[in-house]
Write a protein that holds these residues in place. Sequence first.
Motif, short mmCIF file in Angstrom:
data_model
loop_
_atom_site.label_atom_id
_atom_site.label_comp_id
_atom_site.label_asym_id
_atom_site.label_seq_id
_atom_site.Cartn_x
_atom_site.Cartn_y
_atom_site.Cartn_z
N GLU A 51 12.32 3.81 75.49
CA GLU A 51 12.19 2.65 74.62
C GLU A 51 11.09 2.87 73.59
O GLU A 51 11.24 2.50 72.42
N ALA A 52 9.99 3.50 74.01
CA ALA A 52 8.90 3.77 73.06
C ALA A 52 9.36 4.74 71.99
O ALA A 52 9.04 4.57 70.80
N GLN A 53 10.10 5.74 72.38
CA GLN A 53 10.62 6.70 71.40
C GLN A 53 11.56 6.02 70.42
O GLN A 53 11.51 6.28 69.22
N MET A 54 12.41 5.15 70.93
CA MET A 54 13.35 4.45 70.05
C MET A 54 12.60 3.54 69.08
O MET A 54 12.93 3.47 67.90
N ARG A 55 11.57 2.81 69.60
CA ARG A 55 10.78 1.95 68.72
C ARG A 55 10.10 2.77 67.64
O ARG A 55 10.09 2.40 66.47
N LYS A 56 9.56 3.92 68.02
CA LYS A 56 8.86 4.78 67.06
C LYS A 56 9.85 5.29 66.00
O LYS A 56 9.54 5.30 64.81
N ALA A 57 11.03 5.69 66.44
CA ALA A 57 12.05 6.17 65.51
C ALA A 57 12.50 5.06 64.56
O ALA A 57 12.73 5.30 63.37
N ASN A 58 12.61 3.85 65.09
CA ASN A 58 13.04 2.72 64.26
C ASN A 58 11.97 2.30 63.26
O ASN A 58 12.29 1.75 62.20
N GLU A 59 10.71 2.51 63.61
CA GLU A 59 9.63 2.12 62.72
C GLU A 59 9.47 3.06 61.53
O GLU A 59 8.92 2.68 60.51
N GLN A 60 9.96 4.30 61.69
CA GLN A 60 9.82 5.25 60.59
C GLN A 60 10.68 4.79 59.41
O GLN A 60 11.83 4.41 59.57
N LYS A 61 10.12 4.89 58.25
CA LYS A 61 10.87 4.54 57.04
C LYS A 61 11.60 5.78 56.56
O LYS A 61 11.03 6.85 56.50
N ILE A 62 12.86 5.63 56.23
CA ILE A 62 13.64 6.75 55.73
C ILE A 62 14.31 6.33 54.43
O ILE A 62 14.74 5.18 54.28
N ASN A 63 14.38 7.25 53.55
CA ASN A 63 15.04 7.02 52.27
C ASN A 63 16.52 6.71 52.54
O ASN A 63 17.18 7.44 53.27
N PRO A 64 17.05 5.64 51.96
CA PRO A 64 18.46 5.30 52.21
C PRO A 64 19.42 6.42 51.81
O PRO A 64 20.43 6.63 52.48
N MET A 65 19.08 7.16 50.75
CA MET A 65 19.94 8.26 50.32
C MET A 65 19.94 9.36 51.38
O MET A 65 20.99 9.93 51.71
N GLU A 66 18.78 9.65 51.96
CA GLU A 66 18.67 10.66 53.01
C GLU A 66 19.47 10.22 54.24
O GLU A 66 20.16 11.03 54.86
N LEU A 67 19.40 8.96 54.59
CA LEU A 67 20.16 8.43 55.71
C LEU A 67 21.65 8.60 55.48
O LEU A 67 22.39 9.04 56.36
N TRP A 68 22.11 8.28 54.27
CA TRP A 68 23.52 8.41 53.94
C TRP A 68 23.97 9.86 54.03
O TRP A 68 25.02 10.17 54.57
#
Length: 187
Positions: A51-68
Amino acid sequence: MDMGDILNQWDSYQADKIRKQKESGKNQVSHKKANAPTPEEKARAAERDFEAQMRKANEQKINPMELWLRRYGTIDKDKIAEEDELKNRESDRNYLISMQPEARIDLHGLHQDEAYERLNNFIADCKLRGLKKVLIVHGKGIHTHGSDPVLGELVRKFIERDKRCGTSGHPKMKSEGGSGATWVILK
């Protein structure tokens, strides 16, 4: 009997149990190592870590273009167009006729049986390697007794009968063999 009576009975039961353990002098001994976590504790710790890893991953900001791009990937349209052009060009008869042979075999000085065997092995090997055009040098039959060159006729019959061989012809330039050689486009 109401809930208060039930709770009083439970408390007295627990007190009697503790008193009997003290009187008997038997303490329950755990057979686990000191400070070793139980399987339940291990499972809870793993869940917390996940759960801590998932929270940490979710808190990271990622460029929407990179995500796509991570999700859907990229398509190299230029590469696809080049591959299509290459396929079309390789299937074009004029291109195949004008291209240089990718392999050659020289049958000069061989007897008919030996020449046939080598030619069959050569065509099988070229087909296995994915070659499109080969050159077979058989000679003009200058030293042959009789009117027709023996190996030239053998090569012509082989090409006509073998399903792996397609269009054939003689090179235009004498330096490439002229009428003493035959090029074949493999199917």
